[in-house]
Scaffold this active site. Structure first.
Site, PDB file in Angstrom:
ATOM      1  N   ARG A  27       0.809  -1.220   0.000  1.00  0.00           N
ATOM      2  CA  ARG A  27       0.000   0.000   0.000  1.00  0.00           C
ATOM      3  C   ARG A  27       0.840   1.267   0.000  1.00  0.00           C
ATOM      4  O   ARG A  27       0.316   2.373  -0.174  1.00  0.00           O
ATOM      5  CB  ARG A  27      -0.911   0.012   1.231  1.00  0.00           C
ATOM      6  CG  ARG A  27      -1.909  -1.102   1.258  1.00  0.00           C
ATOM      7  CD  ARG A  27      -2.658  -1.080   2.563  1.00  0.00           C
ATOM      8  NE  ARG A  27      -3.539   0.069   2.651  1.00  0.00           N
ATOM      9  CZ  ARG A  27      -4.811   0.057   2.276  1.00  0.00           C
ATOM     10  NH1 ARG A  27      -5.333  -1.038   1.808  1.00  0.00           N
ATOM     11  NH2 ARG A  27      -5.548   1.132   2.381  1.00  0.00           N
ATOM     12  N   TRP A  74       2.986   6.374   1.982  1.00  0.00           N
ATOM     13  CA  TRP A  74       3.100   6.804   0.585  1.00  0.00           C
ATOM     14  C   TRP A  74       2.868   8.315   0.627  1.00  0.00           C
ATOM     15  O   TRP A  74       1.739   8.781   0.792  1.00  0.00           O
ATOM     16  CB  TRP A  74       2.051   6.115  -0.290  1.00  0.00           C
ATOM     17  CG  TRP A  74       2.240   6.375  -1.743  1.00  0.00           C
ATOM     18  CD1 TRP A  74       3.035   5.672  -2.609  1.00  0.00           C
ATOM     19  CD2 TRP A  74       1.617   7.402  -2.521  1.00  0.00           C
ATOM     20  NE1 TRP A  74       2.952   6.208  -3.864  1.00  0.00           N
ATOM     21  CE2 TRP A  74       2.090   7.266  -3.846  1.00  0.00           C
ATOM     22  CE3 TRP A  74       0.724   8.432  -2.236  1.00  0.00           C
ATOM     23  CZ2 TRP A  74       1.692   8.116  -4.878  1.00  0.00           C
ATOM     24  CZ3 TRP A  74       0.329   9.274  -3.261  1.00  0.00           C
ATOM     25  CH2 TRP A  74       0.811   9.113  -4.568  1.00  0.00           C
ATOM     26  N   ASN A 100      -3.827   7.668   7.080  1.00  0.00           N
ATOM     27  CA  ASN A 100      -3.920   7.357   5.657  1.00  0.00           C
ATOM     28  C   ASN A 100      -4.894   8.367   5.058  1.00  0.00           C
ATOM     29  O   ASN A 100      -6.030   8.456   5.505  1.00  0.00           O
ATOM     30  CB  ASN A 100      -4.438   5.930   5.491  1.00  0.00           C
ATOM     31  CG  ASN A 100      -4.841   5.585   4.062  1.00  0.00           C
ATOM     32  OD1 ASN A 100      -5.645   4.720   3.841  1.00  0.00           O
ATOM     33  ND2 ASN A 100      -4.288   6.272   3.095  1.00  0.00           N
ATOM     34  N   GLY A 101      -4.415   9.139   4.065  1.00  0.00           N
ATOM     35  CA  GLY A 101      -5.309  10.098   3.419  1.00  0.00           C
ATOM     36  C   GLY A 101      -4.676  11.476   3.361  1.00  0.00           C
ATOM     37  O   GLY A 101      -3.457  11.620   3.414  1.00  0.00           O
ATOM     38  N   GLU A 482       5.567   1.881 -15.749  1.00  0.00           N
ATOM     39  CA  GLU A 482       5.492   1.714 -14.287  1.00  0.00           C
ATOM     40  C   GLU A 482       6.727   1.005 -13.742  1.00  0.00           C
ATOM     41  O   GLU A 482       7.255   1.365 -12.701  1.00  0.00           O
ATOM     42  CB  GLU A 482       4.268   0.853 -13.911  1.00  0.00           C
ATOM     43  CG  GLU A 482       2.952   1.578 -13.913  1.00  0.00           C
ATOM     44  CD  GLU A 482       1.790   0.652 -13.514  1.00  0.00           C
ATOM     45  OE1 GLU A 482       1.010   1.032 -12.647  1.00  0.00           O
ATOM     46  OE2 GLU A 482       1.666  -0.446 -14.089  1.00  0.00           O
ATOM     47  N   LYS A 603      -0.120   0.267  -4.370  1.00  0.00           N
ATOM     48  CA  LYS A 603      -1.116  -0.572  -5.047  1.00  0.00           C
ATOM     49  C   LYS A 603      -2.534  -0.044  -4.913  1.00  0.00           C
ATOM     50  O   LYS A 603      -3.291  -0.048  -5.858  1.00  0.00           O
ATOM     51  CB  LYS A 603      -1.055  -1.992  -4.497  1.00  0.00           C
ATOM     52  CG  LYS A 603      -1.950  -2.924  -5.293  1.00  0.00           C
ATOM     53  CD  LYS A 603      -1.430  -4.312  -5.337  1.00  0.00           C
ATOM     54  CE  LYS A 603      -2.206  -5.167  -6.317  1.00  0.00           C
ATOM     55  NZ  LYS A 603      -1.840  -4.908  -7.717  1.00  0.00           N
TER      56      LYS A 603
HETATM   57  N1  GLU Z   1      -0.868  12.628   3.836  1.00  0.00           N
HETATM   58  C1  GLU Z   1      -0.041  11.828   4.698  1.00  0.00           C
HETATM   59  C2  GLU Z   1       1.442  12.030   4.405  1.00  0.00           C
HETATM   60  O1  GLU Z   1       1.822  12.485   3.343  1.00  0.00           O
HETATM   61  C3  GLU Z   1      -0.415  10.353   4.664  1.00  0.00           C
HETATM   62  C4  GLU Z   1      -0.114   9.711   3.359  1.00  0.00           C
HETATM   63  C5  GLU Z   1      -0.491   8.236   3.324  1.00  0.00           C
HETATM   64  O2  GLU Z   1      -1.692   7.951   3.194  1.00  0.00           O
HETATM   65  O3  GLU Z   1       0.452   7.413   3.393  1.00  0.00           O
HETATM   66  O4  GLU Z   1       2.246  11.727   5.222  1.00  0.00           O
END
Ligand code: GLU
Length: 608
Positions: A27, A74, A100-101, A482, A603
């Site tokens: 992920r 990510w 996450n987000g 990719e 992913k």
């Molecule tokens: N927005 C957060 C960051 O850049 C979380 C990113 C994620 O979902 O891994 O650290």
């Protein structure tokens, strides 16, 4: 994007959370981190992949106690640095958060907190969250209420895992648009972004709803909804985890990508087993328009299916990338929408799916992950049953999705008597012969290994095809870029001469995808004519096409790879898809690329 795993247990929480996190590494893998209680909150985080850090025994000296909150990132806001890795801790050391987000209004909140004297140590959007919660906890004893007050100030999408110093037996979670689930078994509880991490604990999973806050302990969970302001206790019934989604291994293959390409055979069989009634339900008879939506490869799957729907069902059919669809489509009850997403959690696709549901249109999901958000939104589900796909590049899933959608088109054409029965039977027979044909192609994969060794150093690539091989060219070019990090574009072979051909010289490689010579003679000739135009400008062209060609047909190609065709275009596109995957794999291998986790990718793309 990003994996979250929080564990509370009698002991061993660090080991358990790291094990769960490794299952979620696909992920996001640019950095990792873990928070635990060692007196106060203690954080260990760094750049790189969690798998490598565990291999290097980085966490062995950590106290393996009752609570751990782990994350693999990510990056969306702030570079890939140790300071930006999660967890993030509040100014007073009391609250640790993984996220996450995206917090869309993070800049405003940061400014206000800075004015109030808070010092930030990272560039992330996430760091505002622990500070906001810590501020609320200064005046509010109940953690759920404090968290509710803090998140009421956030815009955007988030799954949050929260640990509070002094609360060794409790983890908190919050969900808005990003997925979050929980499970417990009396001696251990886990909060996770994906069932793959959680099934070790129990097969009874609770999926949080948007606006939920959870207080999770080894013995159970209390879920609160904050949709209408103050937290209100709600019941969220558990569902039984789907079987077959336990953590897979590479089974002796060098890469998941290679293993999963071999699994295209079974993935095709799974798509062929889906019952006619399930296929039929994808498009209700009343639908006046059909829209296929998806992101990345899933969008190209829709583009491929569009050709067959157009030809076989003669519906008003469009395929749209999910991120663009809301800018020019409106839906109503006359619409049928088929949303394709391997994970069922693709943010852009879920945004359109929600619009579709609100409009009263019919929504069918095509997803590989049971109980995913997309499946739960849909009025009709077409489960892929392709088995877990771990490599970030989608291979068996793409093949399975194409076969499923082609079968929907054939079923509807048969039900409505739109195409001569003879033609339908021929397509059906070709589809049934596909697993053995894909097996035959995999048996010849050494051809791609040798070809890749000769050509992978080329910097620029076009992939061209006509008819349904045009979207296959788009998908093959995507797969290629990719994983090889080479510049590659997919184009319609006939469009090439209207401008793009000016780029051709002896260093610009083209892969031409040829249809069956026997079944599609005109398209075959037309593609060869386009190849001659490129060769006349000294561009080297590789041909992937049927194995029953004459020497004259392939004279122009620098190399020609004969494929085991079934002389049926609904089946031959699948053979070409696998050929493109094998070519991308062996080029990346010869270039020494990171195959299962290419740079900058993840992913399951759960951010906007
Ligand atoms: N927005 C957060 C960051 O850049 C979380 C990113 C994620 O979902 O891994 O650290």
């Amino acid at each position: 994007m990003c994996g979250i795993v929080g564990v509370v247990a009698r002991e061993g929480a660090v080991t358990r959370s790291l094990r769960g996190l490794q299952a979620l590494e696909y992920r996001g893998y640019d950095s990792y981190g873990i928070a635990l209680l060692d007196g106060g909150l203690r954080v260990d985080k760094d750049v790189g992949s969690i798998g490598r850090a565990v291999e290097a025994r980085r966490f062995d000296a950590l106290p393996d106690g009752a609570l751990a909150l782990a994350h693999t990132r990510w990056a969306t806001h702030g570079g890939v640095t140790q300071a930006n890795a999660h967890p993030h801790v509040s100014y007073d050391g009391r609250v640790a958060v993984v996220h996450n987000g995206v917090i869309e209004n993070h800049a405003d909140i940061r400014r206000k907190l800075e004015v109030a004297g808070v010092t930030f140590v990272s560039e992330t959007d996430t760091e505002v969250v622990p500070h906001l919660i810590a501020r609320e906890l200064e005046t509010e004893r109940d953690a759920v209420t404090a968290i509710a007050r803090a998140v009421s100030q956030l815009d955007g999408e988030y799954a949050l895992g929260i640990a509070i110093a002094g609360e060794a037996d409790t983890i908190y979670g919050v969900k808005r648009k990003s997925p979050l689930l929980l499970t417990w078994n009396g001696s251990e509880a886990m909060l996770a972004s994906d069932q793959m991490a959680a099934v070790d604990v129990s097969d009874q999973l609770v999926y949080l709803h948007d606006g939920d806050i959870v207080r999770l302990q080894a013995t159970g969970a209390e879920v609160f909804s904050v949709d209408s302001g103050l937290p209100r206790r709600v019941e969220r019934a558990p569902v039984t985890a789907a079987r077959g989604y336990e953590r897979p291994d590479k089974a002796g293959y060098d890469h998941y990508m290679l293993k999963e390409m071999y699994e295209t055979v079974d993935a095709t069989r799974a798509a062929l087993r889906v019952a006619p009634a399930d296929l039929r339900g994808a498009i209700p008879p009343s639908a006046e328009r059909v829209t296929l939506i998806g992101s990345g490869s899933a969008f190209y799957v829709g583009r491929i299916a569009q050709y067959f729907f157009g030809r076989l069902v003669r519906n008003n059919v469009h395929a749209l990338p999910s991120d663009e669809a809301p800018y020019w489509m409106t839906f109503d009850e006359r619409d049928a929408v088929i949303a394709v997403s391997q994970s069922g959690e693709t943010f852009d696709t879920l945004e359109v799916a929600r619009l579709v549901v609100d409009s009263g249109a019919h929504l069918t999901s095509v997803t590989n992950v049971p109980n995913s958000t997309l499946e739960r939104l849909a009025s009709h589900r077409l489960p892929q049953s392709a088995g877990p796909e771990i490599c970030v590049l989608s291979t068996k899933s793409v093949v399975n999705q194409v076969v499923l959608l082609v079968r929907v088109a054939l079923q509807i054409a048969a039900d409505r008597d739109l195409v001569p029965r003879r033609d339908l039977e021929q397509h059906q027979q070709a589809l049934e012969a596909l697993p053995a044909t894909l097996e035959a192609l995999l048996g010849q994969s050494d051809v791609f290994r040798k070809l890749a060794a000769e050509v992978s150093s080329a910097e620029h690539w076009f992939f061209v095809g006509r008819g349904p091989l045009y979207p296959v060219a788009l998908e093959s070019a995507l797969k290629f870029k990719e994983v090889s990090y080479r510049h590659a574009e997919g184009l319609p072979a006939g469009f090439f001469k209207h401008g793009t051909i000016s780029l051709i010289d002896e260093d610009f490689y083209t892969v031409a995808l040829l249809p069956s010579k026997r079944a599609e003679p005109e398209r075959f000739r037309a593609t060869l004519a386009n190849v001659s135009e490129i060769v006349a400008r000294r561009g080297p062209v590789l041909g992937f096409g049927p194995d029953n060609v004459d020497e004259d047909d392939v004279r122009d190609f620098a190399s020609y790879v004969p494929l085991p065709y079934l002389d049926d275009d609904v089946a031959d596109v699948v053979v070409q898809l696998l050929a493109g995957q094998l070519f991308a794999y062996y080029c990346a291998l010869s270039l020494g690329r990171e195959i299962d986790q290419p740079r900058s990718l993840a992913k399951s793309v759960t951010v906007r």
